[in-house]
Design a protein around this motif. Structure first.
Motif, PDB file in Angstrom:
ATOM      1  N   GLN A 133      13.654  -2.613  -0.828  1.00  0.00           N
ATOM      2  CA  GLN A 133      12.743  -2.022  -1.805  1.00  0.00           C
ATOM      3  C   GLN A 133      11.424  -2.788  -1.736  1.00  0.00           C
ATOM      4  O   GLN A 133      11.387  -3.958  -1.366  1.00  0.00           O
ATOM      5  CB  GLN A 133      13.355  -2.041  -3.215  1.00  0.00           C
ATOM      6  N   PHE A 134      10.333  -2.108  -2.105  1.00  0.00           N
ATOM      7  CA  PHE A 134       8.994  -2.621  -1.823  1.00  0.00           C
ATOM      8  C   PHE A 134       8.341  -3.383  -2.976  1.00  0.00           C
ATOM      9  O   PHE A 134       7.132  -3.267  -3.189  1.00  0.00           O
ATOM     10  CB  PHE A 134       8.085  -1.471  -1.398  1.00  0.00           C
ATOM     11  N   ASP A 135       9.112  -4.177  -3.699  1.00  0.00           N
ATOM     12  CA  ASP A 135       8.524  -5.032  -4.735  1.00  0.00           C
ATOM     13  C   ASP A 135       9.412  -6.263  -4.882  1.00  0.00           C
ATOM     14  O   ASP A 135      10.342  -6.269  -5.695  1.00  0.00           O
ATOM     15  CB  ASP A 135       8.414  -4.285  -6.070  1.00  0.00           C
ATOM     16  N   ALA A 136       9.140  -7.277  -4.087  1.00  0.00           N
ATOM     17  CA  ALA A 136      10.045  -8.434  -4.051  1.00  0.00           C
ATOM     18  C   ALA A 136       9.288  -9.703  -3.674  1.00  0.00           C
ATOM     19  O   ALA A 136       8.225  -9.660  -3.053  1.00  0.00           O
ATOM     20  CB  ALA A 136      11.170  -8.185  -3.052  1.00  0.00           C
ATOM     21  N   TRP A 137       9.891 -10.849  -4.050  1.00  0.00           N
ATOM     22  CA  TRP A 137       9.327 -12.142  -3.682  1.00  0.00           C
ATOM     23  C   TRP A 137       9.596 -12.465  -2.219  1.00  0.00           C
ATOM     24  O   TRP A 137       8.794 -13.103  -1.538  1.00  0.00           O
ATOM     25  CB  TRP A 137       9.939 -13.239  -4.560  1.00  0.00           C
ATOM     26  N   ASN A 138      10.761 -12.076  -1.728  1.00  0.00           N
ATOM     27  CA  ASN A 138      11.165 -12.450  -0.373  1.00  0.00           C
ATOM     28  C   ASN A 138      12.175 -11.425   0.144  1.00  0.00           C
ATOM     29  O   ASN A 138      12.551 -10.496  -0.566  1.00  0.00           O
ATOM     30  CB  ASN A 138      11.779 -13.858  -0.366  1.00  0.00           C
ATOM     31  N   TRP A 139      12.605 -11.608   1.396  1.00  0.00           N
ATOM     32  CA  TRP A 139      13.507 -10.606   1.967  1.00  0.00           C
ATOM     33  C   TRP A 139      14.871 -10.595   1.295  1.00  0.00           C
ATOM     34  O   TRP A 139      15.528  -9.553   1.235  1.00  0.00           O
ATOM     35  CB  TRP A 139      13.633 -10.778   3.478  1.00  0.00           C
ATOM     36  N   SER A 156       0.817  -1.222   0.000  1.00  0.00           N
ATOM     37  CA  SER A 156       0.000   0.000   0.000  1.00  0.00           C
ATOM     38  C   SER A 156       0.846   1.266   0.000  1.00  0.00           C
ATOM     39  O   SER A 156       0.324   2.364  -0.166  1.00  0.00           O
ATOM     40  CB  SER A 156      -0.944   0.009   1.206  1.00  0.00           C
ATOM     41  N   MET A 157       2.155   1.140   0.176  1.00  0.00           N
ATOM     42  CA  MET A 157       3.040   2.302   0.122  1.00  0.00           C
ATOM     43  C   MET A 157       3.251   2.783  -1.315  1.00  0.00           C
ATOM     44  O   MET A 157       3.408   3.978  -1.573  1.00  0.00           O
ATOM     45  CB  MET A 157       4.422   1.961   0.708  1.00  0.00           C
ATOM     46  N   ARG A 158       3.250   1.866  -2.256  1.00  0.00           N
ATOM     47  CA  ARG A 158       3.697   2.164  -3.617  1.00  0.00           C
ATOM     48  C   ARG A 158       2.822   3.172  -4.367  1.00  0.00           C
ATOM     49  O   ARG A 158       3.361   4.029  -5.079  1.00  0.00           O
ATOM     50  CB  ARG A 158       3.824   0.861  -4.411  1.00  0.00           C
ATOM     51  N   PRO A 159       1.507   3.125  -4.240  1.00  0.00           N
ATOM     52  CA  PRO A 159       0.703   4.096  -4.992  1.00  0.00           C
ATOM     53  C   PRO A 159       0.941   5.555  -4.604  1.00  0.00           C
ATOM     54  O   PRO A 159       0.523   6.458  -5.339  1.00  0.00           O
ATOM     55  CB  PRO A 159      -0.745   3.669  -4.673  1.00  0.00           C
ATOM     56  N   ASN A 160       1.591   5.816  -3.482  1.00  0.00           N
ATOM     57  CA  ASN A 160       1.943   7.194  -3.113  1.00  0.00           C
ATOM     58  C   ASN A 160       3.409   7.511  -3.403  1.00  0.00           C
ATOM     59  O   ASN A 160       3.887   8.578  -3.030  1.00  0.00           O
ATOM     60  CB  ASN A 160       1.640   7.449  -1.638  1.00  0.00           C
ATOM     61  N   GLY A 161       4.117   6.577  -4.020  1.00  0.00           N
ATOM     62  CA  GLY A 161       5.504   6.829  -4.406  1.00  0.00           C
ATOM     63  C   GLY A 161       6.526   6.424  -3.373  1.00  0.00           C
ATOM     64  O   GLY A 161       7.723   6.653  -3.572  1.00  0.00           O
ATOM     65  N   VAL A 162       6.107   5.799  -2.269  1.00  0.00           N
ATOM     66  CA  VAL A 162       7.050   5.319  -1.249  1.00  0.00           C
ATOM     67  C   VAL A 162       7.514   3.932  -1.686  1.00  0.00           C
ATOM     68  O   VAL A 162       6.785   2.953  -1.588  1.00  0.00           O
ATOM     69  CB  VAL A 162       6.397   5.265   0.146  1.00  0.00           C
ATOM     70  N   LEU A 163       8.748   3.857  -2.178  1.00  0.00           N
ATOM     71  CA  LEU A 163       9.237   2.643  -2.834  1.00  0.00           C
ATOM     72  C   LEU A 163      10.353   1.942  -2.067  1.00  0.00           C
ATOM     73  O   LEU A 163      10.721   0.814  -2.399  1.00  0.00           O
ATOM     74  CB  LEU A 163       9.729   2.978  -4.250  1.00  0.00           C
ATOM     75  N   PHE A 193       8.729   2.675 -11.047  1.00  0.00           N
ATOM     76  CA  PHE A 193       9.814   1.761 -11.394  1.00  0.00           C
ATOM     77  C   PHE A 193      10.739   1.586 -10.190  1.00  0.00           C
ATOM     78  O   PHE A 193      11.082   2.557  -9.515  1.00  0.00           O
ATOM     79  CB  PHE A 193      10.619   2.294 -12.574  1.00  0.00           C
ATOM     80  N   ILE A 194      11.137   0.352  -9.936  1.00  0.00           N
ATOM     81  CA  ILE A 194      12.151   0.056  -8.933  1.00  0.00           C
ATOM     82  C   ILE A 194      13.277  -0.684  -9.631  1.00  0.00           C
ATOM     83  O   ILE A 194      13.056  -1.752 -10.219  1.00  0.00           O
ATOM     84  CB  ILE A 194      11.597  -0.789  -7.769  1.00  0.00           C
ATOM     85  N   ASP A 195      14.458  -0.101  -9.622  1.00  0.00           N
ATOM     86  CA  ASP A 195      15.607  -0.672 -10.345  1.00  0.00           C
ATOM     87  C   ASP A 195      15.248  -0.952 -11.804  1.00  0.00           C
ATOM     88  O   ASP A 195      15.664  -1.967 -12.379  1.00  0.00           O
ATOM     89  CB  ASP A 195      16.094  -1.954  -9.666  1.00  0.00           C
TER      90      ASP A 195
END
Length: 432
Positions: free
Chosen positions: A160-166, A134-141, A406-408
């Motif tokens: 970063q906030f788009d990943a399969w695991n830690w 829920s962070m991503r739609p406000n640009g917190v990545l 976009f992340i990376d």
């Protein structure tokens, strides 16, 4: 009967996790992307009107003006009349460590013990948390995942906030240790006959001595050839040799002065003040000791009756004007409110801080404080292509509407549980 019950439960859980899981993380960037025409806010105070930004292989390859004669590469995104920003960074939050406060099984933000620097938040991080997505739609990545509780809470990591695991999420592993400095006043325990409100903490000096004794013992341990490993002392060696930062949580003027002077005497090089409610009263001390501040969120009330009514709103500006390196963190507010990070910066801008300087408080400055500025926090050639496009001012909740993020270099999903509900109920009322 037991067998069928087990099967039904398994099917129910499978359905629940399938239907509620986070959006599938985006694949690696496979072709170049060119974003043309946007007003680019670089996160370092600079703005490029009618910009051209290109990235390939997850890295920024060109940042300049769209009227320059340069060949566009790959997919071209027309961002005319829109705004381009670096991904915002949320420091010092327990995102991914707790999902539902009332469900103990989802709460990994506070471990047992008072001095536990060896507890690592990263391995408990849930990359599929609904709060995280829920962070991503406000640009917190990007976020610094931080444990809570105790005197020395443990070790944080930056993800970063788009990943399969830690493992996939990690940007900087074990970046620092978090110390809650004792307070000179505490809340009275009225149920045992103490007055309500704040009363002097008679244990203050004893608590400070306990922290300093631990640091002295950890230093002695690091210089010795111990036969047995002490996990707490071992974990603290990075702070002592300067490879890790020590994040010190303190708000009162006396607490800040005591913390900085005493810890500097212990030769701790990398200090960051977190909270800093009265940091404006100690600005010269912080500057002389090269201590940056992750200041509390601005959507707050004054702590004391004789404070200015707007002190929380204007505190970032007071610190910036004093010459400090400042970032904004979410303070004691709930994890889900971290999504409001850009609007905290917007509040600071509303108090007279230049809009681009306010932006730095959640991008370039925070990246410097966390030690990830070589790759993140600003839109510059050679850095990670972690950025987003908004239809308007990202620091204004009325206009921060993302079309791409976009992340990376990976084109990530902006769908969340909240956006699904929004679409569902918009259809309900539009249909009437």
């Amino acid at each position: 009967m037991k067998k069928y019950t087990t099967i039904i439960c398994a099917l129910f859980l499978s359905f629940a996790f399938t239907s509620n899981a986070q959006q599938t993380p985006a694949p690696k960037q496979s072709e170049a992307i060119s974003i043309e025409g946007a007003t680019a806010h670089l996160g370092n105070g600079e703005v490029i009107e009618n910009s051209l930004v290109m990235f390939e292989g997850g890295k920024l390859t060109f940042v300049g003006y769209a009227n320059q004669k340069i060949a566009r590469k790959g997919t071209i995104i027309d961002a005319k009349n829109k705004h381009l920003y670096p991904g915002f960074i949320a420091p010092s939050k327990a995102l991914g460590l707790i999902e539902v406060n009332a469900v103990r099984a989802t709460n990994d933000q506070d471990e047992i013990g008072e001095i536990i620097p060896h507890v690592r938040s990263l391995i408990a991080y849930n990359s599929e948390s609904k709060l995280v997505e829920s962070m991503r739609p406000n640009g917190v990545l990007i976020g610094q995942i931080t444990p809570n509780g105790g005197r020395i809470s443990g070790t944080s990591s930056i993800v970063q906030f788009d990943a399969w695991n830690w493992e996939d999420a990690a940007i900087k592993v074990d970046d620092g240790i978090h110390l809650n400095w004792p307070t000179t006043f505490r809340k009275g325990q009225w149920w045992i006959g103490e007055p309500k409100g704040f009363i002097p903490n008679k244990e203050y000096q004893k608590q400070v001595d306990k922290v300093l004794n631990f640091i002295s013992n950890a230093e002695a341990y690091g210089k010795s050839s111990a036969k047995e490993i002490n996990p707490a002392f071992t974990a603290f060696q990075g702070v002592l040799n300067g490879s890790q930062k020590l994040y010190v949580y303190a708000n009162g003027e006396k607490e800040i002065i005591d913390a900085i002077t005493r810890l500097k005497k212990e030769k701790i090089a990398e200090l960051v003040l977190v909270g800093g409610y009265e940091a404006h009263k100690t600005a010269s001390l912080l500057i002389n000791n090269n201590v940056p501040v992750l200041v509390q969120f601005t959507h707050n009330l004054p702590s004391f009756e004789d404070d200015d009514y707007d002190l929380p709103y204007k505190l970032p500006k007071l610190l910036v004007d004093a010459g400090l390196l400042v970032g904004i963190q979410n303070g004691a507010a709930s994890n889900f409110q971290t999504r409001n990070l850009p609007f905290y910066a917007g509040q600071a801008a509303g108090q007279g801080l230049d809009k681009e300087v306010a932006l730095q408080l959640i991008s370039g400055n925070t990246a410097k404080i966390l030690g990830i500025d070589s790759m993140y926090g600003t839109i510059e050639i050679g850095k990670s292509a972690t950025l987003f496009i908004s239809s308007g001012d990202a620091l204004d909740m009325r206009t921060n509407q993302l079309s791409h993020a976009f992340i990376d270099g990976r084109n990530i999903s902006l769908e969340t549980h909240q956006t699904k509900l929004w679409k569902r109920y918009m259809k309900k009322y539009n249909g009437k």
